[in-house]
Design an enzyme around this catalytic site. Sequence first.
Site, short mmCIF file in Angstrom:
data_model
loop_
_atom_site.label_atom_id
_atom_site.label_comp_id
_atom_site.label_asym_id
_atom_site.label_seq_id
_atom_site.Cartn_x
_atom_site.Cartn_y
_atom_site.Cartn_z
N MET A 253 0.83 -1.20 0.00
CA MET A 253 0.00 0.00 0.00
C MET A 253 0.86 1.25 0.00
O MET A 253 1.80 1.37 0.78
CB MET A 253 -0.93 -0.05 1.22
CG MET A 253 -1.79 1.18 1.40
SD MET A 253 -2.96 1.35 0.01
CE MET A 253 -3.17 3.13 0.02
N HIS A 287 5.94 -0.29 -8.09
CA HIS A 287 4.52 0.09 -8.20
C HIS A 287 4.12 1.06 -7.09
O HIS A 287 3.58 2.14 -7.35
CB HIS A 287 3.66 -1.17 -8.16
CG HIS A 287 2.20 -0.91 -8.23
ND1 HIS A 287 1.47 -1.01 -9.39
CD2 HIS A 287 1.30 -0.56 -7.27
CE1 HIS A 287 0.21 -0.74 -9.15
NE2 HIS A 287 0.07 -0.46 -7.86
N GLU A 288 4.39 0.69 -5.86
CA GLU A 288 3.97 1.56 -4.75
C GLU A 288 4.73 2.88 -4.77
O GLU A 288 4.17 3.92 -4.49
CB GLU A 288 4.14 0.85 -3.40
CG GLU A 288 3.46 -0.52 -3.29
CD GLU A 288 2.00 -0.55 -3.72
OE1 GLU A 288 1.33 0.49 -3.69
OE2 GLU A 288 1.54 -1.65 -4.11
N1 BES Z 1 -3.38 0.65 -3.65
C1 BES Z 1 -3.11 -0.73 -3.78
C2 BES Z 1 -3.32 -1.51 -2.51
C3 BES Z 1 -4.75 -1.73 -2.11
C4 BES Z 1 -5.59 -2.42 -2.90
C5 BES Z 1 -5.24 -1.29 -0.94
C6 BES Z 1 -6.91 -2.64 -2.51
C7 BES Z 1 -6.54 -1.49 -0.57
C8 BES Z 1 -7.38 -2.19 -1.33
C9 BES Z 1 -1.67 -0.97 -4.21
O1 BES Z 1 -1.07 0.07 -4.87
C10 BES Z 1 -1.69 -2.12 -5.15
O2 BES Z 1 -2.21 -1.98 -6.21
N2 BES Z 1 -1.13 -3.24 -4.74
C11 BES Z 1 -1.15 -4.47 -5.49
C12 BES Z 1 0.20 -4.84 -6.04
C13 BES Z 1 0.55 -4.11 -7.29
C14 BES Z 1 1.95 -4.44 -7.74
C15 BES Z 1 -0.41 -4.36 -8.42
C16 BES Z 1 -1.61 -5.52 -4.53
O3 BES Z 1 -1.62 -5.26 -3.33
O4 BES Z 1 -1.94 -6.61 -4.97
ZN ZN Z 2 -1.57 0.23 -6.91
#
Ligand code: BES
Ligand code: ZN
Length: 847
Positions: A253, A287-288
């Site tokens: 996150m 990504h983050e």
């Molecule tokens: N913003 C998301 C994390 C998130 C997703 C928080 C849904 C709350 C609810 C984060 O940037 C994200 O997309 N994480 C992905 C990994 C990414 C490399 C695609 C994840 O957590 O799977």
């Molecule tokens: Zn994301």
Amino acid sequence: MTAEPILLSDYAPPVWLVDQVSLTFRLSPGATRVLSEISFRPNPDRAPGAFRLDGEGLRLIAAAIDGAAVSPVIDASGLRCDVPDRPFVWTAEVEIAPEKNTALEGLYMSNHMYCTQCEAEGFRKITFYPDRPDVMAPFAVRIESDLPVLLSNGNPVAAGDGWAEWHDPWPKPAYLFALVAGDLVAVSDDFTTASGKQVKLNIWVRPGDQDKCDYALDALKRSMKWDEDSYGREYDLDVFNIVAVDDFNMGAMENKGLNIFNSKYVLASPQTATDDDFARIEAIIAHEYFHNWTGNRITCRDWFQLCLKEGLTVFRDQQFSGDMRSHAVKRIEDVLMLRARQFREDNGPLAHPVRPEAYVEINNFYTATVYEKGAEVIGMLKRLVGDDGYKAALDLYFTRHDGDAATIEDWLTVFQDATGRDLTQFKRWYSQAGTPRLTVTDDFSNGRYTLSFEQKTPKTPGQDDKLPQVIPIAVGLLNPNGDEIVPTTVLEMTEARQSFTFDGLAARPVPSILRGFSAPVIVQRDSTAQERAFLLAHDTDPFNKWEAGRALAKDVLIRMISEGAAPSAGLLDALHRVAGDDSLDPAFRALVLRLPSEDDMAQSLVDSGLTPDPGTIHATTRMLKTAIARHLSDLLPRLYADMACPGPYRPDAGDAGRRALRHSALAYLSRLDAGAQATAQYAAADNMTDQLGAFACLLEIGAGAAETRAFYDQWADDRLVLDKWFALQAGLAAPERAASTVKTLAKHPDFDWKNPNRFRSLIGAFATNAAGFHTPDGAGYDLVADWLIRLDGVNPQTAARMSTAFETWPRYDADRQDMMRAALSRIRAHPGLSRDLGEMADRLMGA
Ligand code: BES
Ligand code: ZN
């Protein structure tokens, strides 16, 4: 279903804006006090209206407006209060119990450490607030606790015995808030930005894990540099903190200045992490980090715009990984993933547009469609406007929208303004669900070659009629002798049917269509095995070269399944040629040698008008693997020996590619030598890639009992490695034994099912064991349904995500459909079911 859906069309700007937030946390596991001081002012762009704050599961101790106590009306989702018609300061004190928070949303505890997860709507479980992304404010945070490390967003301001203060100057929505408190240690470094600013980098972990942070830290520095070089984006705070936590619903996150990661995507050493783990860590760190601009500095107006930040940031992390490793290999891997997850979603009851128009629970829309198709849409846009147009558009996006909560309309307007291109029709990619089918025919006469396309998108829930979309079709033409006569050209299809001609050709060319997978569509074209083998041998586009081999393998498997055909010599010879071609990148060869997954084959059979039987697919795939092993038997030992990596383990793409090819050789070899070589490799392995690779080969051929015990004894104290132990057994168990294996493992003392990683490693891995999950007796469906119901009671978000195991029910025969739907009905009827899983069960059943 009881909950009312939220609609995009109902969007209205906030009535009250926030100028400043100050929070004080008095941490205590069972009774944490949160004091808030929030400066509100009426939104000048909106008619005045009621004052409502979101809040869930909060015990209000006291509230005041401009210092005078008030008594708001509280309900299950928030509070209402009479307020003056002018700016005012709201203060409140609430009590929450982080130790009781098993949903892992809001403020919770993981291994005695406090941490938060606020996206999408978790902040309302921390205090009363307008918990929506278009309300942005600077945050000041004070944390009071005896724990040694106290972190929040932004820059550290001051700290003393038992307290610390943080200030985040960048206005942000509440979903980017974060707090961490624990007994943590940092692995640190520095980064100097292009403009000379010093940034302190810390990765915070539990004592003992410091030796597993180097790779993530290096990936972070490379990400920071890459975003400066590629997008001109610099980091904007004095510190960048990353914290690894063991209990986390998602991967990671992007909280401003304080990213929180599932420890699985931070911690890595050669002994405990595989090549794939290293690659994933690199991608997720990137990504983050990239969200700092695409997500944080420019955020989303509302959650319907999620792809604005996620699609774009996935696109950016894919570009980054391609630059760090190999673009060809990365593209193939991304498309494999897209097809496995997004095409699967798009073909079932959960299909929805990249920008959905309604949701009940927003957590259910962090999907492959929003993420991966969202990234594909940006890739198409870039192809249509060109690299320079893309750069101009992104520069404009950052200058025009910095500090905004933006929409897809804003995003497309930037492209229109920067490039002059009308994107009205292109916008359909955001609103139409379903994977377009692109039917291709061709004709050659008098030196003129004509390619004709027809596009058709199947019906999806709530969308019967689809309009033609803009499809960039990258095409190249090859001469019958294998030379390329027309290099890659992008045909822009905008009509339902459209033809394109190429003149002045001496002979009928062989077309290479949809090079680089230039659009997320399914190409349907009658092709011959000869033509596929020809493209596999001669195509200059690496994606289509691989695609030709994949299509060949699929055709062969389909004929083996539907006609009882023998494995074709054409395929076997082609694989032999590729495997032994040392001019090709080993990673690429490994991808060609990897057969389509059983789930992929199930969908391919459906696309060919057949009803898939997972048991038959499994048995046939094994038969083909054995035939390949025999046909390649002269080559395998040499390949296995040649691809050994001399020297110490290094996780770079070069060595990882060699190991990948080596392991495909080992997997085939294991079918000939009863696992002798794999047993030897397991015993000699000094890194997890080799150890796990050998272990998997053994489990695949039904061996590896001794290794299963040894692996556990060796790694019982390492949670992340133990996850792999659970996952491999559940994922690779023979179909008839899979459910019972999982039931036995579920009784194992280390099966801590409340930990999302552990739950996914057993129940999630089982659901990917296609033939095991879909046994004709329905035992797999019952097993997964039972566990989803159980998990829903403690962690609705993760239970809901995993219910997608059932999204393929329409593919199967009537008996399986009935059993899968019965399992869903049972879930749906469960008393006290969460809104998360409730919405999923409804949608899965088409209700
Ligand atoms: N913003 C998301 C994390 C998130 C997703 C928080 C849904 C709350 C609810 C984060 O940037 C994200 O997309 N994480 C992905 C990994 C990414 C490399 C695609 C994840 O957590 O799977
Ligand atoms: Zn994301």
